[in-house]
Design a protein around this motif. Structure first.
Motif, PDB file in Angstrom:
ATOM      1  N   THR A  32      51.643  -9.536  37.415  1.00  0.00           N
ATOM      2  CA  THR A  32      50.274 -10.141  36.288  1.00  0.00           C
ATOM      3  C   THR A  32      51.074 -11.892  36.807  1.00  0.00           C
ATOM      4  O   THR A  32      50.457 -12.438  36.288  1.00  0.00           O
ATOM      5  CB  THR A  32      50.522  -9.283  35.605  1.00  0.00           C
ATOM      6  OG1 THR A  32      50.561  -8.201  35.197  1.00  0.00           O
ATOM      7  CG2 THR A  32      50.192 -10.167  33.912  1.00  0.00           C
ATOM      8  N   SER A  68      48.545  -0.002  37.526  1.00  0.00           N
ATOM      9  CA  SER A  68      48.760   0.202  36.565  1.00  0.00           C
ATOM     10  C   SER A  68      49.551  -1.423  37.133  1.00  0.00           C
ATOM     11  O   SER A  68      50.125  -1.359  37.903  1.00  0.00           O
ATOM     12  CB  SER A  68      49.711   0.375  35.717  1.00  0.00           C
ATOM     13  OG  SER A  68      50.980   0.872  36.326  1.00  0.00           O
ATOM     14  N   PRO A  83      36.190 -11.169  38.113  1.00  0.00           N
ATOM     15  CA  PRO A  83      36.449 -10.195  37.927  1.00  0.00           C
ATOM     16  C   PRO A  83      35.569  -9.039  37.507  1.00  0.00           C
ATOM     17  O   PRO A  83      35.437  -9.773  36.251  1.00  0.00           O
ATOM     18  CB  PRO A  83      38.037 -10.414  38.543  1.00  0.00           C
ATOM     19  CG  PRO A  83      38.599 -11.749  38.581  1.00  0.00           C
ATOM     20  CD  PRO A  83      37.026 -12.253  38.308  1.00  0.00           C
ATOM     21  N   ARG A  84      35.577  -7.811  38.202  1.00  0.00           N
ATOM     22  CA  ARG A  84      34.547  -6.525  36.962  1.00  0.00           C
ATOM     23  C   ARG A  84      35.446  -6.731  35.786  1.00  0.00           C
ATOM     24  O   ARG A  84      35.050  -5.676  34.879  1.00  0.00           O
ATOM     25  CB  ARG A  84      34.075  -5.634  38.068  1.00  0.00           C
ATOM     26  CG  ARG A  84      33.399  -6.251  39.058  1.00  0.00           C
ATOM     27  CD  ARG A  84      32.282  -6.454  39.240  1.00  0.00           C
ATOM     28  NE  ARG A  84      32.425  -7.839  39.027  1.00  0.00           N
ATOM     29  CZ  ARG A  84      30.741  -8.556  37.920  1.00  0.00           C
ATOM     30  NH1 ARG A  84      30.243  -8.319  38.133  1.00  0.00           N
ATOM     31  NH2 ARG A  84      31.181  -9.619  38.399  1.00  0.00           N
ATOM     32  N   ASP A  85      36.939  -5.625  35.733  1.00  0.00           N
ATOM     33  CA  ASP A  85      37.328  -5.633  34.636  1.00  0.00           C
ATOM     34  C   ASP A  85      37.567  -6.706  33.766  1.00  0.00           C
ATOM     35  O   ASP A  85      38.317  -6.901  32.643  1.00  0.00           O
ATOM     36  CB  ASP A  85      38.820  -5.368  35.094  1.00  0.00           C
ATOM     37  CG  ASP A  85      39.563  -6.550  35.502  1.00  0.00           C
ATOM     38  OD1 ASP A  85      38.968  -7.387  36.697  1.00  0.00           O
ATOM     39  OD2 ASP A  85      40.549  -6.338  35.831  1.00  0.00           O
ATOM     40  N   HIS A  86      37.434  -8.050  33.875  1.00  0.00           N
ATOM     41  CA  HIS A  86      36.970  -9.349  32.435  1.00  0.00           C
ATOM     42  C   HIS A  86      36.082  -9.595  32.571  1.00  0.00           C
ATOM     43  O   HIS A  86      35.644 -10.633  32.094  1.00  0.00           O
ATOM     44  CB  HIS A  86      38.024 -10.206  33.908  1.00  0.00           C
ATOM     45  CG  HIS A  86      39.648 -10.058  33.463  1.00  0.00           C
ATOM     46  ND1 HIS A  86      40.363  -9.544  32.424  1.00  0.00           N
ATOM     47  CD2 HIS A  86      40.246 -10.110  34.748  1.00  0.00           C
ATOM     48  CE1 HIS A  86      41.154  -9.254  33.538  1.00  0.00           C
ATOM     49  NE2 HIS A  86      41.694  -9.655  34.252  1.00  0.00           N
TER      50      HIS A  86
END
Length: 388
Positions: free
Chosen positions: A11, A5, A194-197
């Motif tokens: 971040t 995480s 980005p794949r998570d977005h």
């Protein structure tokens, strides 16, 4: 899985990285603005024509044939507009040049005295040829410096004209390639997300495309309609340069109220000069613009552009002025697309804010269980002896 995480520090670092990328991109756009102008305009034309290309492609035609058909249609529309409008505008310009002495006399004999009476300034005397000659002699050295400056400006303007000609030659070539490769460009850009977005970016991209497409296509049709309404109306009421004024007012009507304001000023001056100060022609000119505004507000904009776009006139004006100030003509081209995308991003940020603890607070919402369930609890207790 806790080690996977993202930490608050990580971040924050990523956010600073994105901010740095945005700053560098803005600096490069500002630096390369003269070179990027034909590319941006061609990309907008390619984006506008891509839906029609996709529709033809879905009907069974190859991508190349569909692009050739759409590109040919665009060229035919431009040529048709030039064939129809250029001779008409040329005649209007000739009429305007022939009327210049009348405009000069009206300005010197009526407009300036009217301003002098209400302001107390002496303006007419500065237009006396003898006074102007004396002023030039007194400031001859400064005039020489001004002349040198003007010569340098015109020299630079010559290079600017050559650059514009080169851009005009490049524009159809770049438009063809953007039309042909638009879907490939979109896929390559999507592959960099980005794949998570990817889900969020895809949603925002679709919303931005819908908003921007509805606004630009609709606003372009409204511009054409207003230009035709103003030009025909002013010509019908008898204004000699009405066609030219109507076209100018229609072309700059993409800036809210600017087209109408410019058309009213030019139309009223032309009517006063042509009629010699009689007000019936001025009243009819004003009536044309009032009718055009009513048609735009109640018919054209609601039916063609729609209300779901959400671009406020103040936001449109600010974005165009800010884009022009920061990046020149390129900024004015990018102003409305950037404003439409920013509007979608602001709506998304507002949605996220309403769902965040910053808006709802850290404490859970209060449920009045004691008041809501008290009656049902009493009923359940009363039924217990019966059940036994």
């Amino acid at each position: 899985m806790d080690h996977l995480s993202p930490t608050p520090v990580g971040t924050l670092a990523r956010r600073w990285q994105w901010l740095l990328i945005a700053v560098i991109a803005g600096w490069l756009i500002w630096l390369l603005a003269p070179v990027l102008t034909p590319f941006v305009l061609a990309a907008l034309l390619g984006w506008l024509g891509d839906p029609l290309v996709d529709r033809l492609e879905r009907s069974g035609r190859s991508r190349t044939i569909a692009v050739v058909l759409v590109f040919t249609l665009m060229l035919l529309l431009v040529v048709l507009a030039l064939v129809i409008l250029v001779p008409m505008i040329e005649r209007q310009i000739v009429t305007l040049i022939e009327s210049l002495p009348a405009y000069r006399d009206w300005f010197v004999q009526k407009a300036l005295p009217w301003v002098e009476q209400r302001t107390g300034l002496e303006l007419v005397t500065w237009l006396d040829p003898d006074k102007l000659t004396e002023w030039v002699r007194a400031h001859w050295q400064q005039a020489g410096g001004v002349a040198a400056t003007m010569f340098g400006y015109f020299s630079r303007s010559g290079f600017a004209v050559m650059a514009w000609v080169a851009n005009l030659v490049l524009l159809p070539i770049l438009t063809f390639y953007f039309l042909r490769d638009w879907d490939t460009l979109v896929e390559r850009i999507a592959a960099l997300v980005p794949r998570d977005h990817i889900a969020t970016v895809n949603r925002l991209a679709l919303e931005s495309n819908d908003v921007l497409g509805a606004f630009l296509r609709g606003q372009f049709l409204v511009m054409l309609a207003l230009g035709a309404i103003y030009a025909i109306g002013l010509s019908v009421v008898g204004l000699k340069v009405g066609l030219l004024i109507g076209i100018i007012a229609g072309l700059i009507s993409f800036v809210p109220y600017l087209g109408t304001a410019t058309g009213i000023v030019l139309g009223v001056i032309a009517a006063l000069v042509q009629s010699g100060g009689d007000w019936p022609l001025v009243a009819m000119v004003l009536g044309v613009f009032v009718a055009g505004q009513m048609l735009e507000g109640y018919v054209l904009t609601p039916r063609i552009v729609g209300d779901r776009i959400g671009l406020h006139p103040v936001a449109v004006i600010f974005s165009i002025m800010a884009g022009g100030q920061l990046f020149g003509f390129l900024g004015m081209l990018l102003a409305l697309p950037v404003a439409a995308v920013a509007n979608v991003l602001l709506r998304f940020a507002h949605e996220r804010y309403k769902q965040s603890p910053l808006y709802a607070g850290d404490r859970p919402s209060i449920l009045l269980d004691s008041y809501i369930d008290k009656g049902s609890i009493d009923q359940a207790q009363a039924r217990e002896p019966e059940d036994k």
